[in-house]
Design an enzyme around this catalytic site. Structure first.
Site, mmCIF file in Angstrom:
data_model
loop_
_atom_site.group_PDB
_atom_site.id
_atom_site.type_symbol
_atom_site.label_atom_id
_atom_site.label_comp_id
_atom_site.label_asym_id
_atom_site.label_seq_id
_atom_site.Cartn_x
_atom_site.Cartn_y
_atom_site.Cartn_z
ATOM 1 N N GLU A 66 0.763 -1.093 0.012
ATOM 2 C CA GLU A 66 0.018 0.096 0.053
ATOM 3 C C GLU A 66 0.972 1.387 -0.181
ATOM 4 O OE1 GLU A 66 -2.470 1.798 -0.699
ATOM 5 O OE2 GLU A 66 -4.137 1.385 0.858
ATOM 6 N N ASP A 67 0.292 2.203 -0.606
ATOM 7 C CA ASP A 67 1.043 3.616 -0.455
ATOM 8 C C ASP A 67 1.130 4.167 0.914
ATOM 9 O OD1 ASP A 67 -1.607 4.428 -0.397
ATOM 10 O OD2 ASP A 67 -1.495 5.553 -2.154
ATOM 11 N N ASP B 197 -3.579 5.708 6.662
ATOM 12 C CA ASP B 197 -4.024 6.914 7.536
ATOM 13 C C ASP B 197 -4.999 6.442 8.441
ATOM 14 O OD1 ASP B 197 -4.410 9.729 7.624
ATOM 15 O OD2 ASP B 197 -5.989 9.503 6.089
ATOM 16 N N LYS C 164 0.715 7.059 8.762
ATOM 17 C CA LYS C 164 0.413 8.293 9.500
ATOM 18 C C LYS C 164 -0.105 7.775 10.976
ATOM 19 C CE LYS C 164 -0.818 11.468 5.677
ATOM 20 N NZ LYS C 164 -2.134 12.154 5.384
ATOM 21 N N PHE D 9 -0.836 16.187 4.482
ATOM 22 C CA PHE D 9 -1.334 15.699 3.118
ATOM 23 C C PHE D 9 -0.085 15.488 2.250
ATOM 24 C CE2 PHE D 9 -3.352 14.757 -0.652
ATOM 25 C CZ PHE D 9 -4.590 13.674 -0.331
ATOM 26 N N ASP E 159 -1.665 11.029 -4.724
ATOM 27 C CA ASP E 159 -2.209 12.074 -5.604
ATOM 28 C C ASP E 159 -2.998 12.950 -4.891
ATOM 29 O OD1 ASP E 159 -4.323 9.755 -4.824
ATOM 30 O OD2 ASP E 159 -5.525 11.433 -6.139
#
Ligand code: IMP
Ligand code: MG
Length: 173
Positions: A97-98, A101, A129, A150, A157
């Site tokens: 996963e990128d 959150d 995070k 962010f 993106d």
């Protein structure tokens, strides 16, 4: 409208960390094969770089789930947009996963994949995070913990832009 992007993690720093995590994964999976599951679209750049640093046999599949709209807030809704092509029955799965959150996307995805009888499931993320966590998720490999800002680049993106940046940057609105 165009945003200002402040570099947080350089291309070199990211590359060095991915290499290190790849070596760790290679050790942990010695004698096994890894079925990498790339979470689209954000995970794609990281998956490619990571896969090149893993020295046990690797196969790849892709899945797309949505939890975010075109802004910086979670919608709280998670749905499968594209499912895997192949069965994961009996495979050692590593989800790539990128960013994690709230944890909603991954906790949902892990529940779904567990029901398909893989022999193991682990999770690897480029960014985490931890302060933002709403759902508890066990993350096995984290490249970088970052503050609650962010970020874009390396697959991430902002309204579908900046995925192609070779570094990780903070969007200054
Ligand atoms: P979660 O379900 O809240 O953990 O959200 C995970 C997904 O939200 C990630 O896969 C990203 O697509 C998106 N996301 C969360 N934080 C960021 C960010 O800082 N930049 C870009 N996308 C983000
Ligand atoms: Mg994502």
């Amino acid at each position: 409208m165009s945003e200002v992007i402040r570099e947080l993690l350089s291309e070199e720093v990211v590359a060095a960390k991915i290499k290190e995590i790849g070596q760790q994964i290679t050790k942990d999976y010695e004698g096994k094969e890894i079925h990498l599951i790339c979470v689209l679209k954000g995970g794609v750049f990281f998956t490619c770089e990571l896969a090149k640093r893993i020295e046990v046999p690797v196969s790849l599949d892709f899945m797309s789930v949505s939890s975010y709209g075109d802004d910086t807030k979670s919608s709280g809704v998670v749905k499968i947009v594209k499912d895997l092509d192949e069965s994961i029955d009996g495979k050692d799965i590593l989800i790539v996963e990128d960013i994690i959150d709230s944890g909603r996307t991954l906790s949902y995805l892990i529940e779904i994949l567990k029901q398909r009888n893989p022999s193991s499931i682990r999770l690897c993320t480029l960014l985490d995070k931890p302060e933002r966590r709403v759902k508890d998720v066990k993350v096995d490999y984290v490249c970088f913990n970052i503050p609650d800002e962010f970020v874009v680049g390396y697959g991430l993106d902002y309204a579908q832009k900046y995925r192609n940046l070779p570094f990780i940057g903070v969007v200054e609105l």
